[in-house]
Design a protein around this motif. Structure first.
Motif, short mmCIF file in Angstrom:
data_model
loop_
_atom_site.label_atom_id
_atom_site.label_comp_id
_atom_site.label_asym_id
_atom_site.label_seq_id
_atom_site.Cartn_x
_atom_site.Cartn_y
_atom_site.Cartn_z
N SER A 273 0.82 -1.22 0.00
CA SER A 273 0.00 0.00 0.00
C SER A 273 0.85 1.26 0.00
O SER A 273 1.95 1.28 0.54
N ALA A 274 0.29 2.33 -0.55
CA ALA A 274 0.95 3.63 -0.46
C ALA A 274 0.75 4.24 0.92
O ALA A 274 1.61 4.97 1.41
N THR A 275 -0.38 3.94 1.55
CA THR A 275 -0.74 4.69 2.76
C THR A 275 -1.39 3.88 3.87
O THR A 275 -1.50 4.38 4.99
N GLU A 276 -1.84 2.65 3.59
CA GLU A 276 -2.72 1.97 4.54
C GLU A 276 -2.01 0.91 5.38
O GLU A 276 -1.02 0.32 4.95
N ILE A 277 -2.59 0.68 6.55
CA ILE A 277 -2.20 -0.45 7.40
C ILE A 277 -3.15 -1.59 7.05
O ILE A 277 -4.33 -1.34 6.83
N ARG A 278 -2.65 -2.79 6.98
CA ARG A 278 -3.50 -3.92 6.62
C ARG A 278 -3.45 -4.98 7.71
O ARG A 278 -2.49 -5.07 8.47
#
Ligand SMILES: [Cu+2]
Length: 505
Positions: A273-278
Motif C-alpha cells: 500500500s501507499a498509505t494503509e495499514i493492513r
C-alpha cells in the motif's frame, strides 16, 4: 495467483535455485542467462554487452482487478504486482530497467544493504531512470529474505504517481537455510487502487500493543490541533481507495489458493500500500510468524491475526488443518468486501467461501523477540520528535522531524544526522501526532529495542509502526557508508516533509 505459488518439493527436486528461478519466472522476466551448473563459481561482473538477469519495464498498462473491472496504472512489465524476482544472497545480479513513461523514475530496492548509486532514492544521489530511457543496475543482493522493489518518486497531489501506482513487486533473496519446515510458498501482495482524496478519516490504531501514550506528546499534539481548528483550518487531506486487491485481484475474482489438509504453506506477505495499514486472518487457522521484514525472528510463535504497516513484510507458516473454503481477508469489513482478501480452498471442498471474525487480538512485536534480553547500550542516541502541522501545505498536513520539514526540491539536501562507520546508534523516536507512522531506514536493518517504554531485543526490521503519541527506539550499526534516507513510508507523510538524511562522517 498462479505466478506466485510454487511447489517447494518440486523446487528442491529441480536442478537448483537458479534453475528454479528460470522455470518459475513469471511472465515478463527474461530468462536467466547463466547455466545453473555454474552457480558455485564466484560472481563475475557482466560486460556491458552481457544480457541482464532480469529486465523490468516501467509502463502504463491496463490491469484487470476483477472481470471487466480494468484500471490503468503504471506497472512493471505490464502486470501487477511486478514479477517476483528471486535472487541468491551474495550473488551479483544485473537488472535492466526501461522507463517507457514520460517522467523520470526511481526504482528502490527496499530492505537491501546496497550502495547509494543503486538503492533507488534521488535524495541519496541515485541517478534517475530517464523518461523513455533505461538504466542498468548491478548489485549484490543482501540480506536474505523477503524484500521488495517499488518506485521512490514523490507523488504529492498526483494520485497516479509514486506508490499510488502499480509500481510494487516482491523480491525473495534465497537464504542458505530456510526458517522452518514447509511444503510450499505463496507470495501475497496487498494493494489498494483507485485512490481519492478525503478530509479526515481515522486510521485503525487500537490494534497496537503496548498502547501506552506519552502524556507530554499527547498534550503537544492535541493543543497544536486545537489551535489549528480554532483558526478555521479543516483537517488535512487523507487518501481513500475504491478497490482493494491481493496480487492484483479483488476477493472472489482470483483463482483460489488451493491447499491440502496437513500441508504447511509458507506465506510471504507484503503490504504494498501507499498509505494503509493492513490486517489478515484465515478463519480457524493460525500463522506461525517466522520472519518480519524478511529477517528470521528469535521466537516464531503462532498468532491468529497479522498486522502490517505500509511496506512491512511477514513470512508465516500456516498448517492447513481446518478443511473448508475460507476467506483469508482483512479485518476491516468494508475493505474486505471491496476486495481485500483471497479464497483458500481445501481439496475436495466446494461452496461459497466463508469469513469468520477472529477473536480480538493485539499486535505486539515483542511476541517474536528474545525473551528477557535487553539490547546493549549504544555508542550514541539520536533523538527525534515527529510533529504534524495540520493542513499547512495547500491543504495537506506538513510533517516535521525535530521541527524541520524535508524540502520539496530537486536539489540535493544536506544530511541532518551524522554517523561514523562501525558505531552502534539508537534512534529514539517520539510521535507528537495522533497518526501511526511506518518508519523506514534505507540501506540498513535495525533492531527494535524499546516499544512504548518497554525494552525488547532480537527483532530485526527495516520498518516499524510507531503509534500515535507513542515512542519507539531502534538500534542500528552504521555498516553501509553513504547517504541514507530515513522516512515515514506513508506516501502522504513522506511527500510532505516526513523525511531526513543520515550521512557518514
Ligand atoms: Cu507517517
Amino acid at each position: 495467483m498462479k505466478d506466485f505459488a510454487e511447489s517447494r518439493r518440486g523446487f528442491l527436486k529441480t536442478t537448483g535455485a537458479m534453475a528454479g528461478a528460470f522455470l518459475l519466472a513469471p511472465r515478463g522476466i527474461l530468462a536467466r542467462t547463466e547455466d545453473p551448473i555454474q552457480h558455485n563459481e564466484p560472481a563475475v561482473p557482466p560486460s556491458e554487452s552481457a544480457a541482464a538477469d532480469y529486465t523490468l519495464r516501467i509502463e502504463t498498462s491496463p490491469v484487470e482487478i476483477a472481470p471487466k473491472r480494468i484500471i490503468s496504472v503504471t506497472t512493471y512489465n505490464g502486470q501487477f504486482p511486478g514479477p517476483l524476482l528471486r535472487f541468491k544472497e551474495g550473488r551479483q545480479v544485473t537488472v535492466d530497467v526501461f522507463n517507457d513513461t514520460d517522467s523520470p523514475e526511481q526504482l528502490h530496492w527496499h530492505g537491501q544493504k546496497i550502495p547509494t548509486d543503486v538503492d533507488g532514492a534521488a535524495e541519496e544521489g541515485t541517478p534517475f531512470i530517464p523518461a523513455h530511457g533505461e538504466r542498468r543496475i548491478v548489485f549484490t543482493p543482501r540480506p536474505a529474505g523477503l524484500r521488495f522493489y517499488h518506485t521512490h518518486n514523490r507523488a504529492g497531489a498526483n494520485l497516479a504517481a509514486g506508490q499510488y501506482s502499480g509500481q510494487v513487486g516482491p523480491v525473495y533473496i534465497e537464504p542458505k537455510q530456510e526458517p522452518g519446515r514447509y511444503d510450499r510458498e505463496v507470495f501475497l501482495v496487498l494493494k489498494e487502487f483507485e485512490p481519492t482524496f478525503s478530509r479526515g478519516g481515522d486510521m485503525a490504531m487500537d490494534f497496537l500493543s503496548p498502547a501506552t501514550h506519552v502524556k507530554s506528546l499527547e498534550d503537544t499534539g492535541e493543543s497544536a490541533m486545537k489551535a489549528s481548528i480554532a483558526k478555521g483550518m479543516p483537517h488535512g487531506y487523507e487518501v481513500g481507495y475504491g478497490s482493494f486487491t491481493i496480487n492484483g485481484r479483488m476477493l472472489g475474482h482470483a483463482e483460489p489458493i488451493r491447499v491440502k489438509q496437513g500441508e504447511r504453506v509458507l506465506f510471504h506477505i507484503l503490504n504494498g500500500s501507499a498509505t494503509e495499514i493492513r490486517s489478515l486472518a484465515l478463519p480457524g487457522h493460525s500463522f506461525q510468524v517466522v520472519a518480519l521484514d524478511g529477517n528470521p525472528v528469535p521466537n516464531p510463535v503462532q498468532v491468529p491475526v497479522l498486522w502490517l504497516g505500509t511496506a512491512e513484510r511477514i513470512s508465516a507458516i500456516v498448517e492447513m488443518n481446518y478443511p473448508g473454503v475460507w476467506i483469508m481477508g482483512d479485518l476491516a469489513d468494508d475493505d474486505r468486501r471491496h476486495g481485500m482478501g483471497s479464497v483458500v480452498e481445501y481439496a475436495r471442498r466446494a461452496g461459497k467461501a466463508k469469513w469468520i471474525e477472529p477473536p480480538p487480538f493485539h499486535w505486539d512485536y515483542r511476541r517474536f523477540a528474545k525473551a528477557g534480553v535487553t539490547a546493549p547500550s549504544p555508542d550514541e542516541t539520536i533523538e527525534m520528535i515527529f510533529a504534524k502541522d495540520n493542513a499547512a501545505e495547500e491543504g495537506f498536513n506538513r510533517w516535521t522531524i525535530n521541527g524541520v520539514a524535508f524540502p520539496m526540491s530537486d536539489e540535493m539536501i544536506p544530511a541532518s544526522f551524522h554517523v561514523k562507520k562501525g558505531k552502534h546508534y539508537r534512534i529514539r523516536m517520539r510521535n507528537a501526532s495522533d497518526d501511526l507512522h511506518p518508519i523506514h531506514l534505507h540501506r540498513h536493518s535495525f533492531e527494535l529495542t524499546s516499544l512504548a517504554g518497554n525494552s525488547t531485543a532480537g527483532v530485526l526490521k527495516d520498518v516499524v509502526m510507531l503509534g500515535g503519541y507513542q515512542e519507539v527506539e531502534v538500534d542500528f550499526i552504521a555498516d553501509n557508508p553513504g547517504l541514507t534516507l530515513f522516512h515515514c513510508h506513508q506516501q502522504l507523510h513522506m511527500d510532505y516533509g516526513f523525511m531526513t538524511l543520515f550521512d557518514y562522517v
